[in-house]
Each structure stands twice: as structure tokens, then as C-alpha cells.
Design an enzyme around this catalytic site. Structure first.
Site, short mmCIF file in Angstrom:
data_model
loop_
_atom_site.label_atom_id
_atom_site.label_comp_id
_atom_site.label_asym_id
_atom_site.label_seq_id
_atom_site.Cartn_x
_atom_site.Cartn_y
_atom_site.Cartn_z
N PHE A 122 76.58 -10.89 -7.41
CA PHE A 122 75.68 -9.90 -7.75
C PHE A 122 75.73 -8.55 -6.97
O PHE A 122 75.53 -8.77 -5.66
CB PHE A 122 73.97 -10.07 -7.97
CG PHE A 122 72.98 -9.34 -8.57
CD1 PHE A 122 72.90 -8.77 -9.65
CD2 PHE A 122 72.43 -8.27 -7.24
CE1 PHE A 122 72.05 -7.78 -10.11
CE2 PHE A 122 71.26 -7.50 -7.98
CZ PHE A 122 71.33 -7.23 -9.15
N GLU A 126 74.80 -0.91 -1.56
CA GLU A 126 75.97 -0.21 -1.09
C GLU A 126 75.72 0.10 0.38
O GLU A 126 74.66 -0.04 1.04
CB GLU A 126 76.00 0.85 -1.77
CG GLU A 126 76.70 0.53 -3.04
CD GLU A 126 76.68 1.83 -4.14
OE1 GLU A 126 76.94 1.49 -5.30
OE2 GLU A 126 76.67 2.98 -3.74
N GLY A 340 62.33 -26.10 25.70
CA GLY A 340 63.73 -25.84 25.97
C GLY A 340 64.45 -26.30 24.84
O GLY A 340 65.64 -25.87 24.72
N GLU A 363 66.78 -9.70 -1.07
CA GLU A 363 66.21 -9.41 -2.44
C GLU A 363 64.97 -8.81 -2.14
O GLU A 363 63.72 -8.82 -2.72
CB GLU A 363 65.54 -10.97 -2.68
CG GLU A 363 66.42 -12.05 -2.99
CD GLU A 363 67.02 -12.31 -4.25
OE1 GLU A 363 66.78 -11.48 -5.03
OE2 GLU A 363 68.10 -13.00 -4.48
#
Length: 383
Positions: A122, A126, A340, A363
Site C-alpha cells: 500500500f 511520501e 538488567g 496507520e
């Protein structure tokens, strides 16, 4: 909506076993190699995981939204990379074609997506159009029986493996959403190229890259629905559904992390007793369970509302926002409970800590979800 409780239980049990017996043991391998083993992809195809949400008429299982999120919660309890490889076929890579495509487009592509013969992708984001998706600049100029696409898409999930790309491009000079159309572009189309895979903080094995269009000639028959100017609406409908799915994945990941943190707290001893006996550790476990329970209730509620045919844009954003933020807090607490050891790769929690950070970004970021929710309220959404 659960159509058949017995079949749904069987499917959930099958996916749960597959996750715990085949996927979980391979998590470290995927993180180290940045690849999903081919035998696991073949196994996913065999049990129908690429077509969970695609209608039965096109070779899928046709799950309802509620059925899908229950499966997604199970899939979320392992490395997100495993979900990602099938996620676009079941979501953003197919849903635009399913909702708004012509019958010819559905018949051509959906059976192959359902079978895992094709990977869908999809292409909306940009370099200068992320949260402000309506400002995208990729252009599609009509030239006889073709459209000529030019532009670059960024951070595109499964782009390196995809066989088809659902591409949002501007077909008119009109600013904003009304000039955007959606196209199906096949891999190998002249003028289409794929950038090198991105190096990411986490989710190794789930690949993203740029998708670049340079005078890419796409047949006019590849315009989704055969209509210009409605691509942005297609994208938003796709994202509404995707946000519910991601919320469910976040719930699943939180369940896994809380289960691992609890197990560690019961085994790890300090001051002569398991650290699970210390109230400050118990508080972290309790907070995680309470928030997880709330998120799961939200996800199931919005899924049922969507199955009823209701407009769930606001509720989908609420669920995505709350569940993904919750997942981040659970990850942080899980590392803290491990002390840790939580920072050491062999325990796996540090990998989840890195992996789930992305949930709050794709999303639509958490901040975009807040905007959608607030605007919905100002338009009169139910309180």
C-alpha cells in the site's frame, strides 16, 4: 460478529498452536537474519493465513472484523515480522481493491493474494506527505489508454517482496483529497523501481523501502473502481480497518510481554524471595493487566460496531491510540521487571521493546489519532 463459534474456536486454537510451536522458537533467527524463513512462509500459505480476511468467493476465509481481531490477538503474541508478511494481504494491500475495485480487478488479484501467490503493498506515504496524506505529490497524468505516474513513496511495508502496489496518486491539479486516485501497479511495470530496504530500530524481518515511479505507464484499467478522484476515500476506509487490526496486534503483543514478565518475576529471586512478591513489582504487573484489559475490550467493541455496518472512524482511532500507547507502556514495564536482564538480547524483551515502538507510528501516529478523535467529537460523534 462470530458466525460460527465452533469454527472460530478451532481457527483460534490452530493459530495459537502455530504461533507458539513454530513461530516463537524462530524469533531470534528472524531478528538475526532480517528474514522470514521460507519454510514458515510456506506453512502460512498452507493454513490459509494470507487470505484470512479475503471473501470466500475469492479463495479466502472471509473473516468478519470481530473474527479477525481475535485471530490478530493470537498473531500479536510473537515477533511482529511474522504478522507483517501476511498483514498487507489481509489489510492495506487488499482492502482497497475489495472495497472499491471493479469486479475484474477483484477477480484478477484477490485469489492470488488469498493464496499467498502475490504479496500486496500500500503506497500512500511520501517524503513530504506522511501525517498530511492529502498533500501527496505523486502524479498520474492521463495519456490515452494509460496513466503516467511520477513520484516517490516512502516507508512502504513489504515493498521489496510485493507483486502489486496499491498506489495513491494525484490525477488533477486540484489541491487536497479530491484530486487523488488509486491505482493497482504490478511489479515489473517499466518505470517502477524499489529502493534498498530500510534499516530500522526493530521489526527485523519486516521489510520497508521506497517505491519510485519514473514515467511509469499504467493501463487505465488499473484505476481502482475506474473512477478518478476517490482514491483518498479508499485510503481512509482502508486505514480505518487497519487501525482496528493494529490495535488487536498491540493487545496480543502486550499479552505476550506481560506473560513473560510475570514468569520472570516468579522465578527471579532477590532478598530471599521471588521479586513477584514485592509490591512495587506487583504494581507494574497490575497496571499492565488493567490497561491491557481495557484495550482488549475497546478492540472487541469497535470490531463489533464495524460488523454492524456503523461508522467507526472515531472508535477505530480511539482503539488504535489507546492500545498502541498501552503496548508501549507494557513493554517499558516488562523491561523494568526484568531489570538488567531486560536489556540483554537472550531474554527477548528488548526485542519486543524495539518492535512495538512502531505501533504508535504507522496507520497514523498517536497524534493523528487524537486529531481524528477531536474532529469527530466536534462533528457530533457519540460521546
Amino acid at each position: 460478529m462470530i458466525r460460527d463459534a465452533e469454527i472460530q474456536t478451532l481457527l483460534e486454537d490452530t493459530i495459537r498452536r502455530f504461533v507458539r510451536e513454530q513461530l516463537v522458537p524462530r524469533e531470534s533467527e528472524v531478528d538475526e537474519t532480517d528474514a522470514i524463513p521460507h519454510d514458515l512462509i510456506d506453512a502460512m500459505r498452507e493454513i490459509g493465513m494470507f487470505g484470512l480476511t479475503i471473501p470466500e468467493a475469492y479463495g479466502g476465509l472471509g473473516l468478519t472484523m470481530e473474527e479477525e481481531v481475535r485471530i490478530a490477538v493470537e498473531l500479536g503474541q510473537t515477533s511482529p515480522a511474522f504478522r507483517s508478511v501476511i498483514g498487507t494481504n489481509n489489510g492495506i494491500g487488499s482492502i482497497g481493491i475489495l472495497l472499491d475495485g471493479t469486479e475484474a480487478q477483484k477477480s484478477r488479484y484477490l485469489p492470488k493474494l488469498a493464496a499467498g501467490e502475490l504479496i500486496g503493498s500500500f503506497c500512500l506515504t511520501e517524503p513530504d506527505a506522511g501525517s498530511d496524506a492529502a498533500s501527496l505529490k505523486t502524479s498520474a497524468k492521463k495519456d490515452g489508454a494509460f496513466y503516467v505516474l511520477n513520484g516517490t513513496k516512502r516507508f512502504i511495508t513489504n515493498a521489496p517482496e510485493a507483486g502489486i502496489y496499491t498506489v495513491m496518486a494525484r490525477t488533477s491539479e486540484e489541491k487536497g483529497a479530491s484530486g487523488i486516485s488509486a491505482f493497482i501497479v504490478e511489479r515489473g511495470t517499466p518505470g517502477l523501481s524499489i529502493g534498498k530496504p530500510d534499516r530500522k530500530m526493530g521489526q527485523r524481518g519486516a521489510h520497508t523501502s521506497d517505491v519510485i515511479f519514473e514515467n511509469c505507464r499504467v493501463p487505465a484499467s488499473q484505476l481502482i473502481g475506474g473512477v478518478e478522484g476517490v482514491g483518498f476515500r479508499t485510503a481512509m476506509k482502508t486505514l480505518d480497518k487497519g487501525r482496528i487490526h493494529i490495535a488487536a496486534i498491540a493487545v496480543g503483543a502486550a499479552k505476550r510481554m506481560l506473560r513473560d514478565a510475570l514468569a520472570y518475576a516468579k522465578e527471579r529471586r532477590q532478598f530471599g524471595q521471588p521479586i513477584a512478591e514485592f509490591q512495587l513489582v506487583q504494581a507494574m504487573l497490575a497496571d499492565s493487566k488493567a490497561e491491557l484489559y481495557a484495550a482488549e475490550c475497546m478492540v472487541l467493541d469497535v470490531a463489533r460496531r464495524r460488523d454492524e455496518g456503523r461508522d467507526v472512524s472515531v472508535e477505530a482511532s480511539c482503539a488504535k491510540y489507546f492500545a498502541t500507547e498501552m503496548c508501549g507502556r507494557v513493554a517499558d514495564r516488562a523491561v523494568q521487571v526484568h531489570g538488567g536482564a531486560g536489556y540483554i538480547a537472550e531474554y527477548g524483551i528488548e526485542r519486543f521493546y524495539r518492535d512495538v515502538r512502531l505501533f504508535r507510528l504507522y496507520e497514523g501516529t498517536s497524534q493523528i489519532q487524537q486529531v481524528i478523535i477531536a474532529r469527530g467529537l466536534m462533528r457530533g460523534a457519540e460521546i
